[in-house]
Design a protein around this motif. Structure first.
Motif, PDB file in Angstrom:
ATOM      1  N   GLN A 269       0.809  -1.219   0.000  1.00  0.00           N
ATOM      2  CA  GLN A 269       0.000   0.000   0.000  1.00  0.00           C
ATOM      3  C   GLN A 269       0.842   1.269   0.000  1.00  0.00           C
ATOM      4  O   GLN A 269       0.302   2.374   0.014  1.00  0.00           O
ATOM      5  CB  GLN A 269      -0.936   0.004   1.207  1.00  0.00           C
ATOM      6  N   GLY A 270       2.150   1.106  -0.017  1.00  0.00           N
ATOM      7  CA  GLY A 270       3.012   2.278   0.000  1.00  0.00           C
ATOM      8  C   GLY A 270       2.967   3.033   1.305  1.00  0.00           C
ATOM      9  O   GLY A 270       3.170   4.247   1.345  1.00  0.00           O
ATOM     10  N   GLY A 271       2.685   2.323   2.388  1.00  0.00           N
ATOM     11  CA  GLY A 271       2.584   2.970   3.694  1.00  0.00           C
ATOM     12  C   GLY A 271       3.916   3.243   4.352  1.00  0.00           C
ATOM     13  O   GLY A 271       3.972   3.805   5.446  1.00  0.00           O
ATOM     14  N   VAL A 272       5.009   2.822   3.725  1.00  0.00           N
ATOM     15  CA  VAL A 272       6.360   3.062   4.237  1.00  0.00           C
ATOM     16  C   VAL A 272       7.239   3.511   3.081  1.00  0.00           C
ATOM     17  O   VAL A 272       6.920   3.276   1.907  1.00  0.00           O
ATOM     18  CB  VAL A 272       6.955   1.791   4.889  1.00  0.00           C
ATOM     19  N   THR A 273       8.355   4.121   3.389  1.00  0.00           N
ATOM     20  CA  THR A 273       9.273   4.598   2.340  1.00  0.00           C
ATOM     21  C   THR A 273      10.457   3.672   2.138  1.00  0.00           C
ATOM     22  O   THR A 273      11.091   3.704   1.081  1.00  0.00           O
ATOM     23  CB  THR A 273       9.779   6.010   2.688  1.00  0.00           C
ATOM     24  N   THR A 274      10.759   2.852   3.152  1.00  0.00           N
ATOM     25  CA  THR A 274      11.885   1.930   3.045  1.00  0.00           C
ATOM     26  C   THR A 274      11.536   0.587   3.671  1.00  0.00           C
ATOM     27  O   THR A 274      10.606   0.488   4.487  1.00  0.00           O
ATOM     28  CB  THR A 274      13.140   2.475   3.766  1.00  0.00           C
ATOM     29  N   VAL A 275      12.302  -0.427   3.300  1.00  0.00           N
ATOM     30  CA  VAL A 275      12.124  -1.749   3.895  1.00  0.00           C
ATOM     31  C   VAL A 275      12.487  -1.708   5.375  1.00  0.00           C
ATOM     32  O   VAL A 275      11.850  -2.365   6.205  1.00  0.00           O
ATOM     33  CB  VAL A 275      12.987  -2.790   3.141  1.00  0.00           C
ATOM     34  N   LEU A 300       9.206 -13.487  -2.596  1.00  0.00           N
ATOM     35  CA  LEU A 300       9.571 -12.210  -3.207  1.00  0.00           C
ATOM     36  C   LEU A 300      10.406 -11.409  -2.214  1.00  0.00           C
ATOM     37  O   LEU A 300      10.246 -11.546  -1.002  1.00  0.00           O
ATOM     38  CB  LEU A 300       8.316 -11.396  -3.562  1.00  0.00           C
ATOM     39  N   ARG A 301      11.272 -10.589  -2.735  1.00  0.00           N
ATOM     40  CA  ARG A 301      12.026  -9.699  -1.857  1.00  0.00           C
ATOM     41  C   ARG A 301      11.154  -8.516  -1.436  1.00  0.00           C
ATOM     42  O   ARG A 301      10.356  -8.012  -2.233  1.00  0.00           O
ATOM     43  CB  ARG A 301      13.290  -9.190  -2.554  1.00  0.00           C
ATOM     44  N   ALA A 302      11.330  -8.084  -0.215  1.00  0.00           N
ATOM     45  CA  ALA A 302      10.557  -6.945   0.275  1.00  0.00           C
ATOM     46  C   ALA A 302      10.823  -5.705  -0.567  1.00  0.00           C
ATOM     47  O   ALA A 302       9.906  -4.909  -0.830  1.00  0.00           O
ATOM     48  CB  ALA A 302      10.906  -6.674   1.742  1.00  0.00           C
ATOM     49  N   THR A 303      12.055  -5.531  -1.010  1.00  0.00           N
ATOM     50  CA  THR A 303      12.385  -4.379  -1.854  1.00  0.00           C
ATOM     51  C   THR A 303      11.620  -4.414  -3.166  1.00  0.00           C
ATOM     52  O   THR A 303      11.206  -3.373  -3.685  1.00  0.00           O
ATOM     53  CB  THR A 303      13.894  -4.339  -2.139  1.00  0.00           C
ATOM     54  N   ASP A 304      11.409  -5.613  -3.713  1.00  0.00           N
ATOM     55  CA  ASP A 304      10.653  -5.718  -4.975  1.00  0.00           C
ATOM     56  C   ASP A 304       9.185  -5.360  -4.772  1.00  0.00           C
ATOM     57  O   ASP A 304       8.572  -4.717  -5.631  1.00  0.00           O
ATOM     58  CB  ASP A 304      10.772  -7.139  -5.532  1.00  0.00           C
ATOM     59  N   VAL A 305       8.618  -5.780  -3.665  1.00  0.00           N
ATOM     60  CA  VAL A 305       7.221  -5.450  -3.384  1.00  0.00           C
ATOM     61  C   VAL A 305       7.059  -3.941  -3.241  1.00  0.00           C
ATOM     62  O   VAL A 305       6.112  -3.347  -3.773  1.00  0.00           O
ATOM     63  CB  VAL A 305       6.738  -6.162  -2.102  1.00  0.00           C
ATOM     64  N   ALA A 309       4.913  -1.315  -5.710  1.00  0.00           N
ATOM     65  CA  ALA A 309       3.904  -0.408  -5.179  1.00  0.00           C
ATOM     66  C   ALA A 309       4.160   1.027  -5.649  1.00  0.00           C
ATOM     67  O   ALA A 309       3.243   1.758  -5.998  1.00  0.00           O
ATOM     68  CB  ALA A 309       3.888  -0.467  -3.652  1.00  0.00           C
ATOM     69  N   ARG A 310       5.431   1.419  -5.687  1.00  0.00           N
ATOM     70  CA  ARG A 310       5.784   2.760  -6.123  1.00  0.00           C
ATOM     71  C   ARG A 310       5.520   2.962  -7.619  1.00  0.00           C
ATOM     72  O   ARG A 310       5.224   4.078  -8.066  1.00  0.00           O
ATOM     73  CB  ARG A 310       7.261   3.039  -5.832  1.00  0.00           C
ATOM     74  N   ALA A 311       5.617   1.876  -8.401  1.00  0.00           N
ATOM     75  CA  ALA A 311       5.440   1.974  -9.844  1.00  0.00           C
ATOM     76  C   ALA A 311       3.984   2.084 -10.245  1.00  0.00           C
ATOM     77  O   ALA A 311       3.665   2.487 -11.372  1.00  0.00           O
ATOM     78  CB  ALA A 311       6.070   0.761 -10.522  1.00  0.00           C
ATOM     79  N   GLN A 312       3.083   1.743  -9.321  1.00  0.00           N
ATOM     80  CA  GLN A 312       1.648   1.804  -9.647  1.00  0.00           C
ATOM     81  C   GLN A 312       1.199   3.257  -9.654  1.00  0.00           C
ATOM     82  O   GLN A 312       1.621   4.046  -8.800  1.00  0.00           O
ATOM     83  CB  GLN A 312       0.836   1.015  -8.620  1.00  0.00           C
TER      84      GLN A 312
END
Length: 313
Positions: A269-275, A300-305, A309-312
């Protein structure tokens, strides 16, 4: 099992409303959301009252707080807004009186009164009100094994302290808007039925539900442990282990599962800016450990998720 609800808790308050309209609006809300009542404030002061309502598939749960006032359910109101239900009032703070054809009951904190909501009554709260109300349709009440007739209300008190405290905890968790755990209505109703009928409730299921809700409340704390959870629920650590084992898991496994699920939601949901932020907000003391567990759990890697989310748009 009946768990969860499609509706979120709904909050209504007279605080901040025009004083001359508060009682009428409070009566209107209760007639629609809970049980139709006539109301009047005491001491010639404006009514300050707040109610949080949650409609479950088979019952309705509400938390009510208010300044000193009196409510009445006369025959005219019953005919106008029949409830077809049994009302259970659990007093949390302040004394309350309940007047009906059979006499008067004085309720203290920790006591619960059960009555037929379609029989006339009057209730008063001279020092204010804080209570939990549970409305149960007559057909559900009979399924639970409740008394066929409630010509006289039931008062459940000092001999059921543990049950009333646990019921209050379950209801409070159901009404908490930020809770991400499902509401286990079957457990709540089973506990209520045990208090009314005297039969033994499935306490393991009750303890499991309370423990899971306690975990959800404290997920951000990296120091959350089985010992602390057991203390929060009011049971031994050994019993807590047995309770989770009966549910097919362990305390550490469930705690890790909930943390990873919440972290994935935050990332998606993009609720955070970093892993690292996601790890910290879900109680992981190490971002490296979090990333390893996340990849292990979801493939999946957390960074990929987070990147997806940022690309949506």
């Amino acid at each position: 099992m009946t768990s969860g609800t499609t509706d979120a808790p709904v909050r209504f308050s007279t605080v901040g409303l025009p004083e001359a309209q508060r009682i009428a609006l409070w009566e209107e809300h209760n007639a629609t959301a809970l049980i139709g009542l006539r109301c009047r404030a005491l001491q010639d002061t404006a009514l300050n009252a707040t109610e949080i309502n949650l409609q479950l598939p088979r019952a309705h749960v509400a938390r009510v707080l208010g300044s000193p006032h009196v409510v009445e359910r006369p025959q005219a109101e019953i005919r106008r807004v029949p409830s077809g239900a049994v009302a259970c009032y659990l007093t949390l703070a302040g004394d309350a009186f309940f007047y009906h054809d059979d006499g008067v009951h004085l309720l203290h904190p920790g006591q619960m009164l059960v009555c037929d909501a379609d029989q006339p009554f009057m209730r008063g709260f001279s020092h204010g009100l804080e209570e939990l109300a549970i409305k149960i349709p007559h057909e559900v009440w009979h399924e639970l094994g409740g008394p066929v007739s409630l010509a006289r209300p039931l008062v459940i008190g000092d001999d059921a302290v543990v049950q009333t405290r646990t019921l209050a905890t379950l209801a409070a968790q159901a009404l908490r808007p930020e809770s991400s755990a499902d509401v286990d209505e079957d457990v709540l109703l089973d506990l209520l039925a045990s208090m009314v009928t005297g039969r033994t409730a499935s306490l393991a299921a009750v303890h499991l539900t309370v423990a899971k809700a306690y975990i959800d409340e404290h997920l951000t704390d990296p120091g959350l442990s089985a010992a602390r959870i057991a203390r929060g629920v009011g049971i031994s650590e050994r019993h807590l282990s047995r309770v989770f084992s009966s549910g097919g898991t362990t305390v550490p496994q469930y705690l890790l599962h909930r943390r990873l699920e919440r972290a994935r939601t935050l990332l998606q949901q993009g609720g955070v800016t970093t892993v690292t932020e996601a790890a910290a907000r879900c109680g992981f003391g190490s971002a490296t450990h979090f990333s390893h567990r996340f990849k292990q759990r979801f493939g999946l890697r957390a960074t990929d998720v987070l990147r997806q989310a940022r690309a949506q748009p």
